[in-house]
Design a protein around this motif. Structure first.
Motif, PDB file in Angstrom:
ATOM      1  N   MET B 588       0.834  -1.210   0.000  1.00 51.87           N
ATOM      2  CA  MET B 588       0.000   0.000   0.000  1.00 51.87           C
ATOM      3  C   MET B 588       0.864   1.255   0.000  1.00 51.87           C
ATOM      4  N   ALA B 590       1.587   5.279   0.702  1.00 50.05           N
ATOM      5  CA  ALA B 590       1.196   6.127   1.834  1.00 50.05           C
ATOM      6  C   ALA B 590      -0.151   6.778   1.557  1.00 50.05           C
ATOM      7  N   SER B 591      -1.026   6.687   2.559  1.00 51.06           N
ATOM      8  CA  SER B 591      -2.363   7.267   2.427  1.00 51.06           C
ATOM      9  C   SER B 591      -3.003   7.258   3.804  1.00 51.06           C
ATOM     10  N   PRO B 592      -4.066   8.049   3.999  1.00 50.17           N
ATOM     11  CA  PRO B 592      -4.771   7.996   5.304  1.00 50.17           C
ATOM     12  C   PRO B 592      -5.262   6.588   5.621  1.00 50.17           C
ATOM     13  N   ARG B 594      -3.924   3.772   4.724  1.00 53.18           N
ATOM     14  CA  ARG B 594      -2.774   2.965   5.143  1.00 53.18           C
ATOM     15  C   ARG B 594      -2.379   3.301   6.575  1.00 53.18           C
ATOM     16  N   ASP B 595      -2.418   4.589   6.915  1.00 45.93           N
ATOM     17  CA  ASP B 595      -2.085   4.993   8.283  1.00 45.93           C
ATOM     18  C   ASP B 595      -3.029   4.334   9.286  1.00 45.93           C
ATOM     19  N   ARG B 691      -7.162  -1.196  -3.774  1.00 45.44           N
ATOM     20  CA  ARG B 691      -7.621  -0.008  -4.515  1.00 45.44           C
ATOM     21  C   ARG B 691      -9.130  -0.079  -4.743  1.00 45.44           C
ATOM     22  N   LEU B 694     -10.937   0.622  -1.436  1.00 46.36           N
ATOM     23  CA  LEU B 694     -10.960   2.030  -1.018  1.00 46.36           C
ATOM     24  C   LEU B 694     -11.914   2.847  -1.903  1.00 46.36           C
ATOM     25  N   ASP B 704     -13.636  10.611   3.566  1.00 44.42           N
ATOM     26  CA  ASP B 704     -12.686  10.584   4.679  1.00 44.42           C
ATOM     27  C   ASP B 704     -12.635   9.193   5.316  1.00 44.42           C
TER      28      ASP B 704
END
Lengths: 123, 817
Positions: B588, B590-592, B594-595, B691, B694, B704
């Motif tokens: 993955m 970097a993305s919200p 993933r965080d 993908r 999401l 969000d």
């Protein structure tokens, strides 16, 4: 005795008899009493009494149960079973309407039957 | 004018009387139903519980019953007979309609009260044969033991005492009034039927039919790979061996499923799939475990059990304590049966999970035109036995049903090829007597000896006692098939018949294992070295994630307490997520989102957005891996029905660094179906799945990711048993998923921990809770009063009769002869 007093006494008597009937499972007794009322009393008085005592007969046990147990959860549950959750007034109205209509139907049938079968000269 | 008036009065009166006597459309007969003196309104009186003295026919001595604040019944009787009579009375007092539904379901008599919409269920039940089996159990030879006969007869008397009393006092549960019928007297057969209902719900399966359809469409290679006998993933077996030596039967050449067999399988499968939920077992989800005194903080043995079932209102359980000269037992019972099924007595505690071994086998009978009405078995032609039943149908004509029976069991379909079903639940057994023995057992030896007579459903019975010992035995009938592939429909010629059971000493079991812990969560109980066939990975052992998580927690070291047991029962850590998410994170960007996943503790809590991403990802990945195969091969089985097995396979591949090969192959290396796609295609597959996940979540839940909380998509409902949605509890956002110890499969979930019990013999702690309440009356405070406690993960103390009598809010009844 005045007509009003007679009417009141008749309402009480029929309601008491009706209440006894429904407590032993005879819900139909309201119709039979209405029938008798219709045969005995003048048409207008019979119809009013039939409707009122029918309503009173069905309403009285509900009031009594409400005072003793509280009918809210029961009415809510019955409404839910009927498909109207959160509308507890529906089974209460239905029950009262049933009593009213049974009494009224009996009185109307008695009254109309008497009028139909009574010889014209005796009217 | 007079005529018109009279005619109008007649029409009006007839209309009013018609709806009062008969009803109209969905309305019941309004007169009796809404009679304020004796109709449905009496549920208000019924909901009001006070001190009472009742005189019951058949009672020998006075009985004291204490109803504690949450309605748990504590029965103290001076004779065993009176104890069971009182249990019957109390069950019927609070659960009579439920009991009537349960017996009607098993006896094929639902149509009599709800009309033709229940005909399919009634026909199926009478075909399957719960009624025939119960009659053989009661009337056959040798029949019930004296102990069981006395208990069931006394129980029956107690139920009938209540029915007679309720009819006399116009206090029948409102649902009888609203449906316009009165319960028939209870019989001993009814109690055996109720037990049979549970057996059917837990272990009557259609898996061999499904496997036949899969094999016909996907081919034997893919089926053996994706739906193997042994699970492809580790499942923390509780009995690691060593096992008894036994010659291994050589694998037979695999014959193809014929066209006629496929037609028969498809017909039977479709028929079973169309039945109401609960009639065919679709998987298990229960937990139990025990910790030896040497591993507990209190020094006494610990036991925890939470059987996962369909969550209904009223619940399947009724909590009580039973005290008499021979019985001192507390726990939960099933209304309709006179025993405590899960609980404890003065010396031992026990709980159970479904053992999941295969107990349902299908046979293709051999017929020919020269022998009409017969089938070939062991070289000769035999005539089918028949049994005929009348099914009364409310509002319609009575239906006549004739059931054909071969030596294997009832004919389940005659399309394509006549197919019969052999089901262990149809073996007459004395399981209620076994449970009476369990209720009385005081040590492992007695417990284990008693369970020797247990047939079906096979259960993992966990055990702990007041001396610090623990044990587990997966008691029940383990059918042994002479030859063949029992996970598919087999020829009915005799060569592949069930010819016995695995010896009792050889079934999975452990007692005081050296590590001091035992656990089961419907996983396969034994390793690959176990010499007997007990079922395939998909028939229908759990994928093992709950077992792995429970084992992980219990084996972490340190002393364990009752509080730890409760925390584990309500744990929402998804073991599969803990394996897969770290691998997913490697692909993955970097993305919200993933965080969120990177900071996640793998707990499926309602406020967790990572939980939603994980779950949606895994479903998407399974779909992307297997739907192309389903389409290419025109598989007639719903793919999502097979997700447990497919998920296990996918898990094993991902852990090995590969992914499922698509039908067209992974150019240029992999050749499907023999090879899978290795590392780089795995990354591509994971990337594609996340993908897609999401994108879908953004469209359905907003842009969000932090707002994609699990509680927004995952809810739980406690369903009213009579399917009156207005009397359901929920849907309400809830934690957990199909893989967490706190199980909550499906959307919304209506399946899960039906009873949580924790016992600590060292501290004398006995706690339990189930979702729902003791009364089936929706107007009663005891209809849903336990739900919030259960939902919050809290417990209620399981009081003794004496403790309950002095507890605040308790009510006492006296039952007099």
């Amino acid at each position: 005795m005045t007509g009003g007093r007679i009417f009141t006494i008749a309402l009480i008597v029929t309601s008491v008899i009706g209440a006894i009937g429904i407590f032993v499972g005879g819900w139909w007794i309201v119709f039979l009493i209405g029938l008798a009322v219709g045969i005995v009393l003048p048409a207008r008085a019979a119809l009013i009494l039939g409707a009122l005592f029918g309503l009173a007969t069905y309403l009285e046990p509900l009031l009594r149960d409400h005072l003793i147990y509280g009918l809210g959860p029961t009415a809510t549950s019955l409404a839910a079973i009927m498909g109207y959750p959160h509308q507890p007034a529906i089974p209460i109205v239905l029950t009262c309407a049933l009593g009213l209509l049974l009494g009224l139907a009996g009185a109307w049938l008695g009254s109309a039957g008497r009028a139909f079968f009574q010889p014209a000269s005796s009217r | 004018m007079r005529l018109a008036n009279f005619a109008a009065a007649i029409v009006f009166s007839v209309a009013i009387l018609y709806v009062s006597f008969v009803g109209a459309g969905p309305l019941p007969a309004l007169g009796p139903a809404f009679n304020p003196g004796t109709g449905a309104w009496t549920m208000a009186f019924d909901a009001s519980i006070g001190r009472e003295t009742q005189h019951l026919t058949g009672l020998q001595q006075p009985v004291r019953i204490t109803l504690d604040r949450d309605g748990t019944a504590h029965i103290v009787a001076q004779t065993d007979h009176d104890l069971f009579l009182a249990v019957g009375y109390v069950h019927a007092r609070f659960r009579l309609f439920q009991m009537d539904l349960l017996r009607r379901q098993g006896e094929g008599r639902l149509s009599e009260v709800v009309g033709k919409k229940a005909l399919d269920s009634d026909r199926f039940e009478l075909q399957l044969g719960l009624l025939r089996t119960a009659e053989q159990e009661w009337n056959g030879r040798p029949g019930p033991s004296e102990r069981a006969r006395m208990a069931i007869l006394a129980y029956t008397q107690g139920v009938n005492d209540r029915i007679a009393q309720a009819e006399f006092l116009h206090q029948l549960p409102a649902m009888f009034t609203l449906l316009g019928y009165q319960p028939k007297p209870w019989t001993p057969i009814d109690s055996l039927i109720v037990k049979g209902d549970m057996t059917q719900t837990l272990n009557f399966t259609d898996t061999p039919l499904v496997m036949a359809l899969l094999e016909r469409s996907l081919g034997p290679d893919l089926v053996s790979k994706w739906f193997p006998v042994l699970p492809p993933n580790p499942q923390s077996p509780y009995d690691p061996g060593p096992y008894p030596a036994r010659p291994t039967v050589a694998a037979l050449p695999a014959p193809q499923i014929s066209g006629a067999e496929a037609v028969a399988a498809a017909d039977a499968y479709q028929r079973l799939a169309s039945l109401p939920a609960g009639l065919v077992a679709t998987g298990g989800a229960s937990n139990n475990w025990a910790v030896a005194g040497t591993r507990s903080a209190s020094g006494g043995a610990l036991l925890a059990g939470d059987p996962h079932l369909h969550l209904t209102l009223p619940a399947i359980w009724y909590q009580l304590t039973m005290d008499s000269p021979s019985y001192h037992v507390a726990g939960v019972s099933i209304p309709g049966t006179p025993v405590v099924l899960i609980g404890h007595n003065q010396h031992i505690a026990w709980s159970l999970t479904d053992a999941q071994n295969q107990q349902t086998f299908y046979y293709s009978e051999v017929e020919d035109a020269a022998h009409p009405g017969q089938y070939s078995w062991n070289g000769s032609w035999r005539r089918y036995d028949t049994a005929s039943y009348d099914i009364p149908v409310r509002g319609g004509p009575t239906e006549r049903l004739t059931v054909k029976l071969s030596v294997h069991g009832p004919v389940i379909t005659e399309r394509g090829q006549t197919t019969t079903v052999w089901w262990a639940g149809n073996i007459p057994s004395q399981d209620l007597d076994v449970l009476l023995g369990v209720d009385q057992a005081s040590d492992w030896q007695q417990f284990r000896d008693t369970l020797r007579g247990w047939y079906s459903p096979t259960h993992n019975f966990v055990y702990s006692d007041d001396k610090g010992n623990i044990g587990m035995i997966s008691a029940g009938y383990y059918p042994h098939v002479k030859s063949g592939r029992p996970w598919l429909p087999m020829p009915g010629t005799g060569e592949d018949d069930v010819d016995g059971t695995i010896p009792y000493d050889d079934i999975p079991q452990v007692y005081n294992p050296p590590e001091g812990i035992i656990w089961s969560a419907n996983q396969r109980q034994v390793t690959a070295d176990y010499p007997w066939y007990i079922g395939t990975a998909s028939n229908f052992f759990d994928p093992g994630y709950r077992a792995n998580e429970i084992h992980r927690v219990l084996s972490q070291g340190g002393k364990l307490s009752a509080a730890d047991m409760m925390a584990l029962q309500t744990d929402t850590r998804d073991y599969l997520a803990s394996e897969m998410v770290p691998i997913l994170l490697t692909v993955m960007p970097a993305s919200p989102a993933r965080d969120l996943l990177a900071g996640w503790d793998y707990r499926m809590e309602t406020g967790s957005a990572a939980a939603t991403i994980w779950w949606a990802f895994w479903q998407t990945y399974i779909a992307q891996a297997f739907d192309p195969w389903w389409k290419a091969k025109t598989v007639p089985v719903d793919r999502s029905e097979m997700n447990d097995s497919l998920g296990q396979y996918l898990e094993s591949q991902v852990m090995a660094g590969s992914t499922v090969c698509p039908p067209e192959g992974c150019s240029p290396s992999a050749i499907c179906p023999t090879e899978e796609c290795s590392r780089f295609p795995l990354n591509v597959a994971l990337d594609k799945a996340i993908r897609s996940t999401l994108d879908t979540l953004a469209k359905s839940l907003g842009a969000d990711p932090k707002t994609w909380t699990w509680g927004r998509v995952h809810q739980r409902t406690l369903q009213n048993l009579a399917k009156i949605t207005g009397l359901d509890y929920g849907p309400r956002p809830d934690r957990g998923d199909a893989n967490t110890p706190l199980a909550a499969p499906d959307f919304p979930s209506s399946h899960g921990p039906s009873w949580r019990m924790v016992v600590d013999w060292g501290s004398g702690t006995f706690m339990g809770i189930y979702p729902g309440g003791q009364s089936e009356n929706p107007a009663s405070q005891w209809y849903t009063d336990r739900v919030d406690t259960w939902w919050d993960g809290r417990y209620a103390p399981m009081l003794t009769a004496d403790q309950a009598a002095s507890a605040p809010g308790a009510t006492s009844w006296k039952l007099q002869p």
